[in-house]
Design a protein around this motif. Structure first.
Motif, PDB file in Angstrom:
ATOM      1  N   VAL A 223     -29.785  97.698 -18.203  1.00  0.00           N
ATOM      2  CA  VAL A 223     -28.815  98.253 -17.247  1.00  0.00           C
ATOM      3  C   VAL A 223     -28.724  99.645 -17.797  1.00  0.00           C
ATOM      4  O   VAL A 223     -28.525  99.854 -18.745  1.00  0.00           O
ATOM      5  CB  VAL A 223     -27.264  97.433 -17.292  1.00  0.00           C
ATOM      6  CG1 VAL A 223     -26.321  98.168 -16.444  1.00  0.00           C
ATOM      7  CG2 VAL A 223     -27.528  95.871 -17.100  1.00  0.00           C
ATOM      8  N   VAL A 224     -28.730 100.620 -16.583  1.00  0.00           N
ATOM      9  CA  VAL A 224     -28.544 102.107 -16.996  1.00  0.00           C
ATOM     10  C   VAL A 224     -27.425 102.470 -16.316  1.00  0.00           C
ATOM     11  O   VAL A 224     -27.361 102.225 -15.060  1.00  0.00           O
ATOM     12  CB  VAL A 224     -29.783 102.765 -16.424  1.00  0.00           C
ATOM     13  CG1 VAL A 224     -29.598 104.341 -16.579  1.00  0.00           C
ATOM     14  CG2 VAL A 224     -30.898 102.598 -17.154  1.00  0.00           C
TER      15      VAL A 224
ATOM     16  N   ALA B 231     -33.597 105.107 -14.571  1.00  0.00           N
ATOM     17  CA  ALA B 231     -32.553 104.275 -14.059  1.00  0.00           C
ATOM     18  C   ALA B 231     -33.214 103.531 -12.532  1.00  0.00           C
ATOM     19  O   ALA B 231     -32.927 102.138 -12.386  1.00  0.00           O
ATOM     20  CB  ALA B 231     -31.364 104.899 -13.395  1.00  0.00           C
ATOM     21  N   GLY B 232     -34.152 104.169 -11.974  1.00  0.00           N
ATOM     22  CA  GLY B 232     -34.682 103.400 -10.726  1.00  0.00           C
ATOM     23  C   GLY B 232     -35.787 102.214 -11.241  1.00  0.00           C
ATOM     24  O   GLY B 232     -35.966 101.600 -10.478  1.00  0.00           O
TER      25      GLY B 232
ATOM     26  N   CYS C 192     -26.478 109.873 -12.457  1.00  0.00           N
ATOM     27  CA  CYS C 192     -27.496 110.169 -11.734  1.00  0.00           C
ATOM     28  C   CYS C 192     -28.498 109.072 -11.574  1.00  0.00           C
ATOM     29  O   CYS C 192     -28.683 108.343 -12.745  1.00  0.00           O
ATOM     30  CB  CYS C 192     -28.193 111.443 -11.922  1.00  0.00           C
ATOM     31  SG  CYS C 192     -27.198 112.884 -12.199  1.00  0.00           S
ATOM     32  N   ARG C 193     -29.081 109.031 -10.415  1.00  0.00           N
ATOM     33  CA  ARG C 193     -30.269 107.917 -10.325  1.00  0.00           C
ATOM     34  C   ARG C 193     -31.638 108.456 -10.800  1.00  0.00           C
ATOM     35  O   ARG C 193     -32.146 108.925 -10.154  1.00  0.00           O
ATOM     36  CB  ARG C 193     -30.234 107.236  -8.966  1.00  0.00           C
ATOM     37  CG  ARG C 193     -31.235 106.218  -9.036  1.00  0.00           C
ATOM     38  CD  ARG C 193     -31.021 105.475  -7.762  1.00  0.00           C
ATOM     39  NE  ARG C 193     -32.103 104.295  -7.497  1.00  0.00           N
ATOM     40  CZ  ARG C 193     -31.894 103.166  -7.989  1.00  0.00           C
ATOM     41  NH1 ARG C 193     -30.649 102.632  -8.876  1.00  0.00           N
ATOM     42  NH2 ARG C 193     -32.868 102.257  -8.050  1.00  0.00           N
ATOM     43  N   THR C 194     -31.756 108.610 -12.307  1.00  0.00           N
ATOM     44  CA  THR C 194     -32.943 109.108 -12.566  1.00  0.00           C
ATOM     45  C   THR C 194     -34.290 108.259 -12.309  1.00  0.00           C
ATOM     46  O   THR C 194     -33.789 107.019 -11.893  1.00  0.00           O
ATOM     47  CB  THR C 194     -32.995 109.298 -14.011  1.00  0.00           C
ATOM     48  OG1 THR C 194     -32.485 108.032 -14.776  1.00  0.00           O
ATOM     49  CG2 THR C 194     -31.267 110.257 -14.514  1.00  0.00           C
TER      50      THR C 194
ATOM     51  N   ASP D 266     -25.243 105.768 -15.512  1.00  0.00           N
ATOM     52  CA  ASP D 266     -25.614 107.103 -15.412  1.00  0.00           C
ATOM     53  C   ASP D 266     -25.081 107.568 -14.094  1.00  0.00           C
ATOM     54  O   ASP D 266     -25.237 106.815 -13.100  1.00  0.00           O
ATOM     55  CB  ASP D 266     -26.855 107.327 -15.553  1.00  0.00           C
ATOM     56  CG  ASP D 266     -27.432 108.813 -15.972  1.00  0.00           C
ATOM     57  OD1 ASP D 266     -26.771 109.552 -15.358  1.00  0.00           O
ATOM     58  OD2 ASP D 266     -28.373 109.148 -16.752  1.00  0.00           O
TER      59      ASP D 266
ATOM     60  N   PRO E 252     -23.675 103.657 -11.192  1.00  0.00           N
ATOM     61  CA  PRO E 252     -23.477 104.971 -11.166  1.00  0.00           C
ATOM     62  C   PRO E 252     -22.066 105.246 -11.699  1.00  0.00           C
ATOM     63  O   PRO E 252     -21.153 105.037 -10.733  1.00  0.00           O
ATOM     64  CB  PRO E 252     -23.792 105.208  -9.671  1.00  0.00           C
ATOM     65  CG  PRO E 252     -23.360 104.056  -8.822  1.00  0.00           C
ATOM     66  CD  PRO E 252     -23.921 102.920  -9.882  1.00  0.00           C
TER      67      PRO E 252
ATOM     68  N   GLN F  66     -30.897  97.244 -13.170  1.00  0.00           N
ATOM     69  CA  GLN F  66     -29.760  97.946 -12.559  1.00  0.00           C
ATOM     70  C   GLN F  66     -29.239  99.116 -12.997  1.00  0.00           C
ATOM     71  O   GLN F  66     -29.343  99.505 -14.102  1.00  0.00           O
ATOM     72  CB  GLN F  66     -28.649  96.777 -13.066  1.00  0.00           C
ATOM     73  CG  GLN F  66     -27.283  96.902 -12.214  1.00  0.00           C
ATOM     74  CD  GLN F  66     -26.210  95.947 -12.866  1.00  0.00           C
ATOM     75  OE1 GLN F  66     -26.637  94.871 -13.555  1.00  0.00           O
ATOM     76  NE2 GLN F  66     -24.957  95.852 -12.120  1.00  0.00           N
ATOM     77  N   HIS F  67     -28.741  99.772 -11.998  1.00  0.00           N
ATOM     78  CA  HIS F  67     -28.213 100.902 -12.294  1.00  0.00           C
ATOM     79  C   HIS F  67     -26.853 101.292 -11.736  1.00  0.00           C
ATOM     80  O   HIS F  67     -26.543 100.770 -10.839  1.00  0.00           O
ATOM     81  CB  HIS F  67     -29.031 102.235 -11.285  1.00  0.00           C
ATOM     82  CG  HIS F  67     -28.347 103.417 -11.352  1.00  0.00           C
ATOM     83  ND1 HIS F  67     -27.856 104.093 -10.318  1.00  0.00           N
ATOM     84  CD2 HIS F  67     -27.893 104.254 -12.544  1.00  0.00           C
ATOM     85  CE1 HIS F  67     -27.391 105.446 -10.461  1.00  0.00           C
ATOM     86  NE2 HIS F  67     -27.510 105.509 -11.896  1.00  0.00           N
TER      87      HIS F  67
END
Length: 173
Positions: A13-14, A23-24, A18-20, A16, A31, A28-29
């Motif tokens: 899970v990131v 993260a992509g 921004c959707r870096t 952040d 935001p 899971q991202h």
């Protein structure tokens, strides 16, 4: 990391703003708002404590006064912390539950996590979250972050006489 995701089912899970690209590529991202990392950690800790998702044996054998966490975390409910971070409370609680139940949980704080006005609360929540879930004992568990805040003095001040010992040298974990 990608190999571990494929072969061992590792979930990443990131959190952040921004959707870096990283993260992509992860599972899971989340935001979050910029600078709210400490509140994400506080919210996760609060969810673990209020949900009783901690490692009861580890807490019983190696900590003192853990019951005071309910009072300390009183104003930091998962709902309030999720609101500060700009995420749904269910997302924050879900991340906390996954972390508490993982066999090898790791929270890798990014550069901004401990570089804001709430860095101390974030560092405390990060340490407490690893302690409550016994991740300090798991492979990959707690590691020192070489960031803006040097937590080594804090770590070395924690009483460790009754802590588990390393196999080599019998040093306190």
């Amino acid at each position: 990391l990608k190999h571990s995701q494929k072969t061992k089912g590792t979930k990443v899970v990131v959190a952040d703003p921004c959707r870096t690209r990283l993260a992509g590529e992860m599972n899971q991202h989340v935001p979050i708002r910029p600078g709210t990392e400490p509140f994400l950690l506080l919210g996760m800790l609060s969810a673990v404590v209020h949900g009783s998702w901690w490692d009861a044996q580890y807490i019983r054998d190696y900590t003192r006064n853990s019951e005071k966490l309910l009072d300390i975390l009183g104003p930091w409910s998962p709902i309030r912390c999720a609101e500060i971070c700009g995420v749904e409370p269910a997302i924050l609680s879900g991340i906390a539950l996954k972390f508490s139940r993982s066999a090898m949980g790791l929270i890798h704080p990014g550069h901004g996590t401990f570089a804001n006005a709430n860095a101390l609360q974030g560092a405390w929540a990060w340490l407490a979250l690893h302690t409550m879930t016994a991740n300090t004992l798991r492979p990959g568990g707690l590691f020192e972050h070489a960031g803006v805040v040097d937590i080594q003095p804090l770590l070395s001040s924690i009483p460790s006489n009754s802590a588990p010992k390393t196999r080599v040298g019998a040093h306190s974990l």
